[in-house]
Design a protein around this motif. Structure first.
Motif, PDB file in Angstrom:
ATOM      1  N   GLU A  57       0.479  -1.233  -0.245  1.00 62.77           N
ATOM      2  CA  GLU A  57      -0.060   0.240  -0.212  1.00 62.77           C
ATOM      3  C   GLU A  57       1.053   1.016   0.134  1.00 62.77           C
ATOM      4  O   GLU A  57       0.439   2.313  -0.787  1.00 62.77           O
ATOM      5  CB  GLU A  57      -1.440   0.046   1.311  1.00 62.77           C
ATOM      6  CG  GLU A  57      -2.256   1.040   1.102  1.00 62.77           C
ATOM      7  CD  GLU A  57      -3.013   0.881   1.847  1.00 62.77           C
ATOM      8  OE1 GLU A  57      -4.490   0.804   1.814  1.00 62.77           O
ATOM      9  OE2 GLU A  57      -2.903   0.222   3.350  1.00 62.77           O
ATOM     10  N   GLU A  58       1.558   1.442   1.078  1.00 64.08           N
ATOM     11  CA  GLU A  58       2.841   2.499   0.873  1.00 64.08           C
ATOM     12  C   GLU A  58       3.401   2.723  -0.496  1.00 64.08           C
ATOM     13  O   GLU A  58       3.889   3.682  -0.948  1.00 64.08           O
ATOM     14  CB  GLU A  58       4.172   2.270   1.899  1.00 64.08           C
ATOM     15  CG  GLU A  58       3.415   2.444   3.464  1.00 64.08           C
ATOM     16  CD  GLU A  58       4.791   2.060   4.259  1.00 64.08           C
ATOM     17  OE1 GLU A  58       5.688   1.505   3.804  1.00 64.08           O
ATOM     18  OE2 GLU A  58       4.481   1.829   4.982  1.00 64.08           O
ATOM     19  N   CYS A  59       3.435   1.470  -1.506  1.00 70.02           N
ATOM     20  CA  CYS A  59       4.670   2.233  -2.383  1.00 70.02           C
ATOM     21  C   CYS A  59       3.686   2.180  -3.475  1.00 70.02           C
ATOM     22  O   CYS A  59       3.829   2.640  -4.949  1.00 70.02           O
ATOM     23  CB  CYS A  59       5.589   0.521  -2.865  1.00 70.02           C
ATOM     24  SG  CYS A  59       4.843  -0.907  -3.442  1.00 70.02           S
ATOM     25  N   GLY A  60       2.058   2.134  -3.516  1.00 73.84           N
ATOM     26  CA  GLY A  60       0.911   2.295  -4.095  1.00 73.84           C
ATOM     27  C   GLY A  60       0.620   1.250  -5.094  1.00 73.84           C
ATOM     28  O   GLY A  60      -0.289   1.796  -6.229  1.00 73.84           O
ATOM     29  N   LEU A  61       0.996   0.578  -5.185  1.00 71.47           N
ATOM     30  CA  LEU A  61       0.903  -0.546  -5.977  1.00 71.47           C
ATOM     31  C   LEU A  61      -0.628  -1.175  -5.111  1.00 71.47           C
ATOM     32  O   LEU A  61      -1.085  -2.217  -6.345  1.00 71.47           O
ATOM     33  CB  LEU A  61       1.421  -2.622  -5.872  1.00 71.47           C
ATOM     34  CG  LEU A  61       2.404  -1.691  -6.453  1.00 71.47           C
ATOM     35  CD1 LEU A  61       4.192  -2.688  -6.173  1.00 71.47           C
ATOM     36  CD2 LEU A  61       2.365  -1.770  -7.891  1.00 71.47           C
ATOM     37  N   VAL A  62      -1.446  -0.880  -4.068  1.00 74.38           N
ATOM     38  CA  VAL A  62      -3.065  -1.369  -4.034  1.00 74.38           C
ATOM     39  C   VAL A  62      -3.732  -0.848  -3.090  1.00 74.38           C
ATOM     40  O   VAL A  62      -2.155   0.313  -2.680  1.00 74.38           O
ATOM     41  CB  VAL A  62      -2.564  -3.011  -3.263  1.00 74.38           C
ATOM     42  CG1 VAL A  62      -2.179  -4.251  -3.480  1.00 74.38           C
ATOM     43  CG2 VAL A  62      -1.877  -2.662  -1.449  1.00 74.38           C
ATOM     44  N   LYS A  63      -4.459  -0.746  -2.851  1.00 69.65           N
ATOM     45  CA  LYS A  63      -5.338  -0.467  -1.521  1.00 69.65           C
ATOM     46  C   LYS A  63      -6.482  -0.469  -1.230  1.00 69.65           C
ATOM     47  O   LYS A  63      -7.369  -1.743  -1.620  1.00 69.65           O
ATOM     48  CB  LYS A  63      -5.555   1.288  -2.376  1.00 69.65           C
ATOM     49  CG  LYS A  63      -7.037   1.524  -4.477  1.00 69.65           C
ATOM     50  CD  LYS A  63      -7.580   2.045  -4.470  1.00 69.65           C
ATOM     51  CE  LYS A  63      -8.481   1.585  -5.675  1.00 69.65           C
ATOM     52  NZ  LYS A  63      -9.682   2.675  -5.645  1.00 69.65           N
ATOM     53  N   SER A  64      -7.142  -0.353   0.109  1.00 74.36           N
ATOM     54  CA  SER A  64      -7.726  -0.789   0.700  1.00 74.36           C
ATOM     55  C   SER A  64      -8.512  -0.060   1.437  1.00 74.36           C
ATOM     56  O   SER A  64      -8.266   1.359   1.007  1.00 74.36           O
ATOM     57  CB  SER A  64      -6.796  -1.568   1.929  1.00 74.36           C
ATOM     58  OG  SER A  64      -6.619  -0.680   2.909  1.00 74.36           O
ATOM     59  N   ARG A  65      -9.692  -0.548   1.742  1.00 73.39           N
ATOM     60  CA  ARG A  65     -10.783  -0.092   2.329  1.00 73.39           C
ATOM     61  C   ARG A  65     -11.630  -1.287   3.093  1.00 73.39           C
ATOM     62  O   ARG A  65     -11.163  -1.911   2.947  1.00 73.39           O
ATOM     63  CB  ARG A  65     -12.265   0.133   1.063  1.00 73.39           C
ATOM     64  CG  ARG A  65     -12.252  -0.811   0.558  1.00 73.39           C
ATOM     65  CD  ARG A  65     -13.502  -0.667  -1.087  1.00 73.39           C
ATOM     66  NE  ARG A  65     -14.239  -1.532  -2.031  1.00 73.39           N
ATOM     67  CZ  ARG A  65     -14.508  -2.442  -1.632  1.00 73.39           C
ATOM     68  NH1 ARG A  65     -15.446  -3.188  -0.303  1.00 73.39           N
ATOM     69  NH2 ARG A  65     -15.312  -3.026  -2.540  1.00 73.39           N
ATOM     70  N   LYS A  66     -12.040  -0.143   3.857  1.00 74.52           N
ATOM     71  CA  LYS A  66     -12.973  -1.434   5.227  1.00 74.52           C
ATOM     72  C   LYS A  66     -14.028  -1.206   5.054  1.00 74.52           C
ATOM     73  O   LYS A  66     -14.770   0.445   5.068  1.00 74.52           O
ATOM     74  CB  LYS A  66     -12.221  -0.658   6.887  1.00 74.52           C
ATOM     75  CG  LYS A  66     -13.104  -1.066   7.605  1.00 74.52           C
ATOM     76  CD  LYS A  66     -11.865  -0.865   8.906  1.00 74.52           C
ATOM     77  CE  LYS A  66     -11.823  -2.128  10.226  1.00 74.52           C
ATOM     78  NZ  LYS A  66     -11.323  -1.652  10.886  1.00 74.52           N
ATOM     79  N   ALA A  67     -14.932  -2.067   5.394  1.00 74.60           N
ATOM     80  CA  ALA A  67     -16.391  -2.187   5.813  1.00 74.60           C
ATOM     81  C   ALA A  67     -16.801  -2.913   6.718  1.00 74.60           C
ATOM     82  O   ALA A  67     -16.252  -4.332   6.722  1.00 74.60           O
ATOM     83  CB  ALA A  67     -17.447  -2.590   4.056  1.00 74.60           C
ATOM     84  N   GLY A  68     -17.445  -1.865   7.873  1.00 76.05           N
ATOM     85  CA  GLY A  68     -17.378  -2.666   8.794  1.00 76.05           C
ATOM     86  C   GLY A  68     -15.961  -3.625   9.541  1.00 76.05           C
ATOM     87  O   GLY A  68     -15.114  -2.319  10.228  1.00 76.05           O
ATOM     88  N   ARG A  69     -16.406  -4.660   9.707  1.00 81.26           N
ATOM     89  CA  ARG A  69     -14.353  -5.680   9.720  1.00 81.26           C
ATOM     90  C   ARG A  69     -13.877  -6.162   9.158  1.00 81.26           C
ATOM     91  O   ARG A  69     -12.603  -6.101   9.427  1.00 81.26           O
ATOM     92  CB  ARG A  69     -14.939  -6.178  11.240  1.00 81.26           C
ATOM     93  CG  ARG A  69     -15.587  -6.184  12.782  1.00 81.26           C
ATOM     94  CD  ARG A  69     -15.962  -7.061  13.516  1.00 81.26           C
ATOM     95  NE  ARG A  69     -15.302  -7.491  13.491  1.00 81.26           N
ATOM     96  CZ  ARG A  69     -14.562  -8.682  14.814  1.00 81.26           C
ATOM     97  NH1 ARG A  69     -16.169  -8.964  15.407  1.00 81.26           N
ATOM     98  NH2 ARG A  69     -14.185  -9.671  14.993  1.00 81.26           N
ATOM     99  N   VAL A  70     -14.314  -5.848   8.022  1.00 80.76           N
ATOM    100  CA  VAL A  70     -13.178  -6.510   6.849  1.00 80.76           C
ATOM    101  C   VAL A  70     -12.911  -5.622   5.908  1.00 80.76           C
ATOM    102  O   VAL A  70     -13.333  -4.467   5.451  1.00 80.76           O
ATOM    103  CB  VAL A  70     -14.122  -6.704   5.918  1.00 80.76           C
ATOM    104  CG1 VAL A  70     -13.802  -7.822   4.990  1.00 80.76           C
ATOM    105  CG2 VAL A  70     -15.376  -8.710   6.427  1.00 80.76           C
ATOM    106  N   ARG A  71     -11.578  -5.652   5.814  1.00 78.87           N
ATOM    107  CA  ARG A  71     -10.568  -4.800   4.764  1.00 78.87           C
ATOM    108  C   ARG A  71     -10.134  -5.525   3.392  1.00 78.87           C
ATOM    109  O   ARG A  71      -9.880  -6.480   3.271  1.00 78.87           O
ATOM    110  CB  ARG A  71      -9.058  -4.021   5.917  1.00 78.87           C
ATOM    111  CG  ARG A  71      -8.178  -3.576   4.704  1.00 78.87           C
ATOM    112  CD  ARG A  71      -7.127  -2.768   5.756  1.00 78.87           C
ATOM    113  NE  ARG A  71      -7.970  -1.980   6.727  1.00 78.87           N
ATOM    114  CZ  ARG A  71      -8.331  -0.736   6.289  1.00 78.87           C
ATOM    115  NH1 ARG A  71      -8.226   0.057   5.585  1.00 78.87           N
ATOM    116  NH2 ARG A  71      -8.136  -0.853   7.453  1.00 78.87           N
TER     117      ARG A  71
END
Length: 113
Positions: A57-71
């Motif tokens: 994520e820091e190098c920008g190859l992935v991004k995340s989102r959190k919905a409830g308890r699931v990332r």
């Protein structure tokens, strides 16, 4: 190459440097996935695995989102373009150099004949 591109290139290669991270990227190339699904194939603790996701994520190859308890993570392939461009420049440079060497060796062979 401007400093910003060099820095981004360094981050991308750092992200790609580990086989676990490359495997995660390969999996994410088929679509987004939650952390538990991504971690499942690897024999490591969840905190250790999360460190790999943090690097990606820091190098920008992935991004995340959190919905409830699931990332959930998804691939963001745009940073790979910087690495692809750099590799293409290297391929072109070495191709020219090898062509020059081939020409030089052919000339030497003709001179010695």
């Amino acid at each position: 190459m401007p400093n910003q591109q060099v820095s981004q290139l360094d981050r991308v290669f750092h992200g790609l440097a580990d086989p676990t991270r490359r495997a995660v990227l390969k999996r994410l190339s088929t679509g987004p996935a939650p952390v538990t699904e991504l971690a499942n194939p690897f024999n490591m603790s969840l905190p250790s695995f999360l460190q790999h996701l943090d690097v990606l994520e820091e190098c920008g190859l992935v991004k995340s989102r959190k919905a409830g308890r699931v990332r959930t993570y998804q691939l963001t392939p745009q940073p790979l373009q910087v690495a692809e461009n750099w590799l293409e420049q290297q391929r072109s440079l070495w191709s020219r150099r090898l062509d020059q060497l081939d020409s030089y060796l052919s000339d030497l062979k003709e001179q010695n004949s």
